[in-house]
Design an enzyme around this catalytic site. Structure first.
Site, PDB file in Angstrom:
ATOM      1  N   GLY A   9       0.832  -1.198   0.000  1.00 44.47           N
ATOM      2  CA  GLY A   9       0.000   0.000   0.000  1.00 44.47           C
ATOM      3  C   GLY A   9       0.865   1.245   0.000  1.00 44.47           C
ATOM      4  CB  CYS A  10       0.081   4.703   0.969  1.00 48.61           C
ATOM      5  SG  CYS A  10       0.863   6.309   1.141  1.00 48.61           S
ATOM      6  CG  PHE A  11       5.808   5.077  -0.627  1.00 45.34           C
ATOM      7  CD1 PHE A  11       5.247   6.313  -0.370  1.00 45.34           C
ATOM      8  CD2 PHE A  11       6.396   4.889  -1.862  1.00 45.34           C
ATOM      9  CE1 PHE A  11       5.262   7.330  -1.300  1.00 45.34           C
ATOM     10  CE2 PHE A  11       6.428   5.906  -2.814  1.00 45.34           C
ATOM     11  CZ  PHE A  11       5.856   7.119  -2.531  1.00 45.34           C
TER      12      PHE A  11
END
Length: 161
Positions: A9-11
């Site tokens: 997912g979003c880093f």
């Protein structure tokens, strides 16, 4: 020092949680596993938003990092974490050796057998090729904006207990 490469997912959220682990000496957010050289946030076809973790193997292990990785995101949702959708947000482990691949395969079996999730793990195992560091405004994002967006949090105890 060793390096590990995970996408889940979003880093931003992954970086913020991994940076606090004992033995982790550095984190960088970026892109890997895609089609183009020098990807950017606006142009990263096939790349996942990923995290490069530098760690001291005398203080933590790849196995421990895998355990934490599977605890901070939902590895059963295909190409999605929270509100983020698309292959950029896939759950993936980018292995650098046959040993890492084997360890990740075994850990996926542990997660599936745990019964913690209603669906099987969809995390992909992909050979590591190259990591491209993301733009500066993405680095340490949640340190700069503690109220910024994240869908990552610790979900339950270690799989190793």
């Amino acid at each position: 020092m060793n390096k590990a490469y995970f996408a889940g997912g979003c880093f931003w959220g992954m970086e913020e949680l991994f940076r606090k682990l004992p033995g982790v000496t550095d984190t960088e957010v970026g892109y890997t596993g895609g089609e183009n050289e020098n990807p950017t946030y606006e142009n990263h076809p096939g790349h996942a938003e990923a995290l490069e973790i530098t760690y001291d193997p005398d203080k933590t292990s790849y196995h421990d990092l895998l355990d934490f990785f599977f605890r901070i995101h939902d590895p059963t949702t295909l190409n999605q974490q929270g509100n983020d959708m698309g292959t950029s947000y896939r759950s993936a482990i980018f292995y650098s050796s046959d040993d890492e691949k084997k360890e990740a395969e075994e850990f996926i079996k542990i997660v599936n057998k745990s019964g913690r999730w209603n669906s099987p793990v969809v995390t992909t195992l992909e050979p590591f090729t190259k990591f491209y560091i993301a733009e500066g405004y993405h680095q340490d994002y949640l340190q700069k904006d503690p109220r910024g967006y994240t869908c990552h949090y610790v979900r339950g105890d270690s799989y190793l207990n």
